[in-house]
Design a protein around this motif. Structure first.
Motif, short mmCIF file in Angstrom:
data_model
loop_
_atom_site.label_atom_id
_atom_site.label_comp_id
_atom_site.label_asym_id
_atom_site.label_seq_id
_atom_site.Cartn_x
_atom_site.Cartn_y
_atom_site.Cartn_z
N THR A 1 1.03 -1.15 0.08
CA THR A 1 0.21 0.10 0.07
C THR A 1 0.77 1.15 -0.01
OG1 THR A 1 -0.26 0.06 2.43
CG2 THR A 1 -1.96 -0.96 1.31
N ARG A 2 2.19 0.97 0.25
CA ARG A 2 3.05 2.35 0.37
C ARG A 2 3.92 2.34 -0.84
NH1 ARG A 2 4.63 3.85 6.21
NH2 ARG A 2 2.79 3.08 7.18
N SER B 1 3.46 5.61 -3.54
CA SER B 1 2.68 6.65 -3.17
C SER B 1 3.40 7.80 -2.52
CB SER B 1 1.64 5.95 -2.28
OG SER B 1 2.33 5.63 -0.90
N LYS C 1 -4.13 1.38 10.44
CA LYS C 1 -5.50 1.85 10.53
C LYS C 1 -6.53 1.29 11.53
CE LYS C 1 -5.98 2.21 5.41
NZ LYS C 1 -6.80 1.62 4.28
N GLU D 1 2.69 14.06 -0.59
CA GLU D 1 1.74 13.28 -0.06
C GLU D 1 2.04 12.28 0.88
OE1 GLU D 1 -0.77 9.55 -2.23
OE2 GLU D 1 -0.65 11.36 -3.23
N LYS D 2 1.32 12.18 2.01
CA LYS D 2 1.54 11.38 3.14
C LYS D 2 1.51 9.86 2.77
CE LYS D 2 -0.14 14.32 6.89
NZ LYS D 2 -1.06 14.48 7.67
N SER E 1 -0.99 1.34 6.84
CA SER E 1 -1.23 -0.04 6.74
C SER E 1 -2.47 -0.48 7.50
CB SER E 1 -0.06 -0.82 7.30
OG SER E 1 -0.07 -0.95 8.56
N GLU E 2 -2.88 -1.72 7.01
CA GLU E 2 -4.19 -2.26 7.68
C GLU E 2 -4.16 -2.14 9.17
OE1 GLU E 2 -7.32 -2.57 6.38
OE2 GLU E 2 -6.25 -1.61 4.76
N ARG F 1 0.46 5.93 2.78
CA ARG F 1 -0.77 5.47 3.11
C ARG F 1 -0.48 4.56 4.38
NH1 ARG F 1 -4.94 4.96 -1.10
NH2 ARG F 1 -4.59 6.48 -2.69
#
Length: 104
Positions: free
Chosen positions: A6-7, A10, A30, A21-22, A26-27, A24
């Protein structure tokens, strides 16, 4: 060194417009944020009920039944509003005037 899927890519995606941009979350991050947020929300609710037990007569030293706290708070507020209406009526009987905003 491994990066989460996910990173990847990005981190610099927004750099073309001058804004960084920061990365993202991880699950796991979150979920941890969600848990912390929920704990904070519940703590605020507990503190609110604790404040009510300090302000409303008859709630001192009672258990933490939220339904009892809410019911007694509503009952107390109704008594206070009735007392306010009585006082407004008495003031007017004596020839005084009460602003419209104070009649409620």
């Amino acid at each position: 060194m491994s990066t989460s899927p996910t990173r990847e890519g990005s981190a610099n995606a927004g750099s073309s417009n001058g804004l960084e941009e920061k990365p993202r979350l991880s699950e796991h991050e979150k979920k941890a944020n969600h848990i912390a947020s929920e704990q904070k929300r519940r703590q605020a609710i507990r503190e609110g009920f604790d404040r009510l037990t300090e302000l409303v007569p008859g709630l001192e030293g009672q258990g933490r039944s939220e339904s009892v706290v809410l019911k007694k708070t509503v009952d107390y507020m109704r008594l206070q509003l009735a007392e306010r209406r009585r006082l407004v009526g008495r003031i007017e009987e004596l020839g005084g005037q009460v602003e419209d905003g104070m009649r409620r």
